[in-house]
Design a protein around this motif. Structure first.
Motif, PDB file in Angstrom:
ATOM      1  N   HIS A  46     -11.768   0.375   4.677  1.00 26.11           N
ATOM      2  CA  HIS A  46     -10.371  -0.024   4.523  1.00 26.11           C
ATOM      3  C   HIS A  46      -9.667  -0.215   5.867  1.00 26.11           C
ATOM      4  O   HIS A  46      -8.484  -0.531   5.915  1.00 26.11           O
ATOM      5  CB  HIS A  46      -9.605   1.020   3.699  1.00 26.11           C
ATOM      6  N   VAL A  65       0.862  -1.184   0.000  1.00 24.18           N
ATOM      7  CA  VAL A  65       0.000   0.000   0.000  1.00 24.18           C
ATOM      8  C   VAL A  65       0.900   1.237   0.000  1.00 24.18           C
ATOM      9  O   VAL A  65       1.951   1.251   0.655  1.00 24.18           O
ATOM     10  CB  VAL A  65      -0.915   0.004   1.245  1.00 24.18           C
ATOM     11  N   ARG A 103      -6.972  -1.919   1.930  1.00 28.92           N
ATOM     12  CA  ARG A 103      -7.621  -1.976   0.617  1.00 28.92           C
ATOM     13  C   ARG A 103      -9.108  -2.347   0.671  1.00 28.92           C
ATOM     14  O   ARG A 103      -9.824  -2.154  -0.294  1.00 28.92           O
ATOM     15  CB  ARG A 103      -6.897  -2.987  -0.281  1.00 28.92           C
ATOM     16  N   GLU A 138     -14.695   5.330   3.803  1.00 25.71           N
ATOM     17  CA  GLU A 138     -13.538   4.507   3.425  1.00 25.71           C
ATOM     18  C   GLU A 138     -12.652   4.179   4.637  1.00 25.71           C
ATOM     19  O   GLU A 138     -12.006   3.133   4.677  1.00 25.71           O
ATOM     20  CB  GLU A 138     -12.731   5.231   2.344  1.00 25.71           C
ATOM     21  N   GLY A 169     -13.218  -5.642  -1.019  1.00 24.07           N
ATOM     22  CA  GLY A 169     -13.373  -5.672  -2.469  1.00 24.07           C
ATOM     23  C   GLY A 169     -14.446  -6.633  -2.944  1.00 24.07           C
ATOM     24  O   GLY A 169     -14.307  -7.290  -3.973  1.00 24.07           O
ATOM     25  N   THR A 217      -4.044  -7.074   3.329  1.00 26.50           N
ATOM     26  CA  THR A 217      -4.585  -5.736   3.085  1.00 26.50           C
ATOM     27  C   THR A 217      -6.098  -5.724   2.885  1.00 26.50           C
ATOM     28  O   THR A 217      -6.681  -4.654   2.792  1.00 26.50           O
ATOM     29  CB  THR A 217      -3.926  -5.104   1.860  1.00 26.50           C
ATOM     30  N   ASP A 218      -6.742  -6.891   2.798  1.00 23.61           N
ATOM     31  CA  ASP A 218      -8.208  -6.847   2.706  1.00 23.61           C
ATOM     32  C   ASP A 218      -8.815  -6.292   3.995  1.00 23.61           C
ATOM     33  O   ASP A 218      -9.853  -5.641   3.958  1.00 23.61           O
ATOM     34  CB  ASP A 218      -8.795  -8.239   2.379  1.00 23.61           C
TER      35      ASP A 218
END
Lengths: 471, 490
Positions: free
Chosen positions: B357, B245, B446, B353, B449, B441-442
């Motif tokens: 995130h 990231v 990030r 976000e 998704g 990173t999920d």
């Protein structure tokens, strides 16, 4: 600068307000004035020129990078920035705030003009003072100076003369007239009579849409618009006081306010001194004076909001200040509206509760309102044409509408002393006439004594016979 | 001086720890009348000192300020603060002997020195007030027996204490009476009148004890408040950068993420914070939090034990005596982390976000708040105290990190909180290292998704029930109802 084009643009500001289908071309060196009722979207429209709002459909093209902006929104952003910079909550040290000199230096690129404006606005003694310590008028002057001296390609001024003292208005108008040959301007005016003669076009807004666009060369169109704006409301009925409210009765044989030999000082700086003032019931007063002469300080000595109330000889509503009374003992006798109240009223609350909070002298509502308080508050909302929005959040209203509501809040309990510090700032012609008519009625009645501050000679109130001038 | 808590019998200790009740508004019907006409002298004119004094005076009380002679002769900022606001100012020798009530509002670490200097000047049968009990409970300060000793602690910064008062409201306030120093049994009456004078009674007053306040305050600040947020910041940032990231984005997500998440927490507790996530993300956060709670529980217990035995404070006071050697070294170390030196990127991150995130950050807040709360209540501290020292204060520290990141956050908070925060961080980072190796990173950086937000209904109901039925939620709901004037943190 290129031509700015709004192509059927719909721009959203919050849940309850959008501008719809805006078609508008601003060619270089045109001078536009925007008018319309409070809440019609004047400030929103100019805010789009500063990049605000979310474009939902259509487009806006050609906005130049250098735009000088003066608006309540820009002012709110600077105040917010000062709040963010204020670390006193975490460092336990009291913050002095960003000095005026730095506020000006950080944007100004034209030092000659800056010097001229500092002289014209008599800023020299204020340069070291923190921005948030300025009076309403002084704050406006800082914003104007920043906008004018950043060498903008376009000026966007939301009510450029608002809050300025009578001497300064012609000077600012003259300066804008000179600039009008060089750059494009978009100016908002709540009052039709303030539109200067160098304006080339007028936009009239209604409910978030452009209703009329006229050229000022077309005098018959201008005449028609002016008449439209002066339709008078008739038969105003002031909602009655709440008979269940029990404000302790005052002794008629003593003055409401008696101030003796008062002075206000900050360090070496004296705002005023040796001031004596006595206000008897039913003596309505007008208070005038240039920006920074201490009008608001003086009013705050009466309301108890000024910390130096305790180091002066002040007698209010039967209390000698500093003798064990609380400020709530004092405030129960006062209804109050001012620009600083607008900045302080930052709580999440709906419209009807704002009016009801006037019964409790609070910012926000922390008590259970009675049925009669709710009924009276609704009557006030009806008078202001806002009854349909009673449950809407206060902070979604335009600044003009917020002020209307705060005026109702000040009047709702029919206070023995009604203090109106420039109540008509930000109001359109129709609402201004409504408020002036309300104040006149209150002066004729016997419940409230009125203390009125304003700069506009036209906003005289019949029934006010006493006059105090500061500075 | 010996640790006061350790001189008590177990029975006394438990009874003091278990003291914390929400006072009925009717207890304040007399307002601040008990102090009317009494001389109140404030020591210290910083933000708490000045703003509390302004409120007390506006409530009709007689307030003046005492400063060190040098502050007066040199007209330092504290002198200006007091005089520009129209207060009388004098030296200790001039004002303390006439005072009926002395408010000690100096920084915690100065309490020992200030109190030692001031008490001999205080008149017979007067009252001394603290805003934090460390000096009495941990340092074991003895105050002359004719003097009443109380504590009044608004649970918000000084500026907010003033702003809420001017609105006609107040901030939640904790009061306590030091039972060894209540010779005329008037400590409670004085504390109530003082709390009412600052407006605190309108937002709710908790009646606690010096001991409950100190032990719960220490526990909260070193675990969830400063410790968990510091450890979480470093772990989340490093993880994101390690997995590709962009560092500027990672720094921003962490720096402002705690504040955004904390804002949701402040208004509606853990339930509302978790509800800001999508259903699949909520279940993920819940599971991550459960796992972290199991890993970190022994650490929370150890902190609580060390606080109770006094080991924590004696270790820290040794460091005070040693010129803050450890503290300053650790502070320097924090300043040198990559997170601290990475500039946050410019583009705004939309509010939602930060949740989508920052699933792991949400899970860390949930795990930390619940663990701190559970550990405190199982040690005999009442739920109300535990709530204030865990959930209630989290948004305040989160706001501090948003404004200052870690290094300055640590310099600003009290030395006590800072010292404990480093202890926690040094132990917690290695403890979570296996756990962190597994996450990707999920859950931090990030987002999940997903195109399909399917969840199993039964599982969702189970998870929602577990979140909503945690005891911190029940007590939080009651206490928050008393703070109706919730506003956005500036």
């Amino acid at each position: 600068m290129n031509t700015i084009e709004f192509n059927r643009a719909t721009i959203r500001f919050n849940e309850s307000f959008s501008l719809a289908d805006i078609e508008w071309r601003i060619a270089p060196r045109e001078i536009w004035a925007i008018t319309g009722a409070n809440g019609s979207g004047k400030s929103a429209l100019v805010a789009t020129l500063a990049g605000k709002g979310e474009i939902m459909s259509g487009s806006i093209e050609g906005i130049p990078p250098g735009v000088g902006v003066v608006s309540l929104e820009a002012q709110a952003e600077l105040i917010e920035r000062e709040r963010e910079r204020d670390d006193s909550d975490i460092t336990d040290e009291i913050s002095q705030g960003t000095p005026v000199a730095q506020m000006l230096d950080e944007v100004s690129t034209n030092s000659d003009l800056l010097d001229r404006l500092i002289e014209m606005f008599r800023f020299a003694p204020l340069l070291g003072r923190g921005f948030r310590k300025l009076s309403t008028g002084e704050t406006r002057k800082v914003l104007l100076t920043r906008a004018l001296t950043c060498d903008p390609e376009m000026l966007v001024l939301d009510n450029p003369f608002e809050g300025l003292d009578a001497d300064t208005v012609p000077q600012v108008r003259e300066m804008l007239r000179q600039k009008s040959n060089e750059i494009t301007m978009v100016l908002v005016f709540n009052r039709f009579d303030e539109i200067p003669d160098f304006v080339t076009h007028i936009v009239y807004l209604e409910n978030g849409s452009i209703k009329y666009k006229i050229e000022t060369r077309d005098s018959s169109a201008v005449e028609a618009l002016s008449q439209l704006l002066h339709l008078k409301k008739t038969d105003i009925e002031i909602p009655k006081a709440d008979l269940n409210e029990k404000i302790p009765v005052l002794d008629d044989s003593s003055p409401l306010v008696r101030i003796r030999n008062a002075s206000i000082r900050y360090g070496q700086n004296t705002v005023f001194q040796n001031l004596d003032w006595c206000i008897w019931p039913q003596q309505h007063w007008q208070l005038t004076g240039p920006n920074g002469s201490g009008k608001t300080c003086l009013l705050n000595l009466i309301t108890g909001d000024h910390p130096q109330s305790y180091s002066n000889d002040i007698f209010v509503f039967g209390y000698q200040r500093g003798s064990g009374e609380s400020i709530w003992d004092i405030k129960q006798y006062i209804g109050y509206v001012s620009t600083s109240l607008l900045w302080e009223y930052r709580v999440s609350i709906n419209l009807i509760n704002v009016v009801i909070s006037g019964f409790y002298d609070s910012i926000g509502l922390y008590n259970e309102a009675s049925a009669s308080e709710k009924r009276i508050a609704l009557q006030w909302l009806r008078l202001l044409g806002l009854e349909g929005q009673a449950d809407q959040p206060f902070n979604c209203l335009s600044y003009g509408e917020q002020r209307l509501l705060l005026i109702a809040r000040a009047m709702v309990k029919h206070p023995p002393l009604l203090i109106l510090d420039e109540p008509c700032l930000g109001l359109d012609d129709i609402n201004r006439q409504l408020i002036l008519a309300l104040i006149e009625k209150i002066c004729l009645g016997s419940e409230s004594t009125v203390l009125y501050v304003n700069h506009h000679a036209e906003d005289k109130i019949k029934g006010i016979k006493y006059h105090l001038s500061l500075g | 001086m010996a640790n006061y808590f350790n001189t008590l019998t177990l029975r006394q200790q438990l009874s003091q720890l278990g003291k914390c009740e929400f006072m009925d508004p009717s207890e304040f019907s007399d307002g601040s009348n008990y102090l009317l006409g009494k001389k109140i002298v404030v020591i210290g004119c910083g933000s708490q000192g000045l703003n509390q004094g302004l409120n007390l005076r506006d409530s009709g009380l007689d307030v003046s300020y005492t400063l060190r002679e040098a502050a007066i002769t040199e007209q330092r900022q504290s002198w200006k603060n007091a005089t520009e606001n129209g207060f009388a100012v004098g030296t200790y020798a001039e004002l303390i002997p006439g005072a009926d009530l002395v408010l000690n509002l100096t920084p915690d670490k100065q309490h020992g020195a200030v109190v030692t200097e001031v008490v001999p000047l205080m008149k017979q049968n007067s009252c001394l007030s603290y805003s934090h009990g460390f000096n009495i409970v941990e340092e074991g300060m003895h105050i002359r027996s004719d003097i009443t000793v109380i504590m009044v602690a608004p649970k918000c910064p000084g500026t907010e204490v003033r702003e809420e008062y001017k609105r006609g409201f107040g901030v939640p306030t904790l009061i306590a009476v030091h039972e060894d120093n209540d010779p005329r049994a008037e400590g409670l009456a004085i504390a109530k009148a003082y709390a009412a004078g600052t407006g605190g009674h309108r937002a709710g007053v908790l009646m606690s004890s010096f001991i409950a306040e100190v032990k719960s305050d220490l526990m909260g600040e070193q675990t969830i408040l400063c410790g968990m947020l510091q450890t979480g910041s470093l772990l989340c940032f490093d993880k994101m950068v390690e997995n590709g990231v962009e560092p500027g984005y990672a720094a921003k997500l962490v720096q402002y993420g705690w504040e955004t998440v904390g804002e949701a927490l402040k208004h509606g507790g853990i339930t509302n914070m978790m509800d800001r996530l999508s259903n699949p993300a909520k279940i993920r956060a819940f599971e991550l939090a459960q796992e972290m709670k199991d890993i970190m529980r022994p650490l929370y217990l150890k902190h609580m034990d060390d606080i109770m035995t006094g080991d924590f404070s004696s270790g820290m006071m040794d460091d005070w005596a040693n010129g803050d050697k450890k503290l300053l070294d650790w502070r320097k170390e924090t300043g040198e982390t990559v997170f601290e030196s990475t500039e946050s990127s410019d583009p705004e991150i939309p509010e939602q976000e930060y949740f989508d995130h920052g699933i792991l950050m949400v899970a860390m807040v949930k795990a930390g708040v619940e663990l701190a709360f559970e550990t405190m209540t199982s040690a005999g501290i009442k739920e109300e105290s535990a709530y204030y020292e865990s959930l209630h204060e989290t948004p305040l520290i989160a706001n501090l990190i948003a404004r200052k990141k870690l290094f300055e956050m640590n310099s600003i908070i009290s030395d006590t909180a800072e010292y404990g925060c480093y202890l926690y961080n040094h132990a917690c980072q290695p403890l979570l290292s296996d756990f962190m190796a597994k996450v990707d990173t999920d859950v931090i950086g990030r987002g999940l998704g997903l195109n399909d937000f399917y969840v199993d209904n039964h599982r969702l109901i189970e998870v929602n029930a577990a979140i909503r039925n945690h005891p911190v939620e029940a007590v939080g709901k009651t206490l928050r109802a008393h703070m109706r004037a919730m506003k956005k943190i500036v």
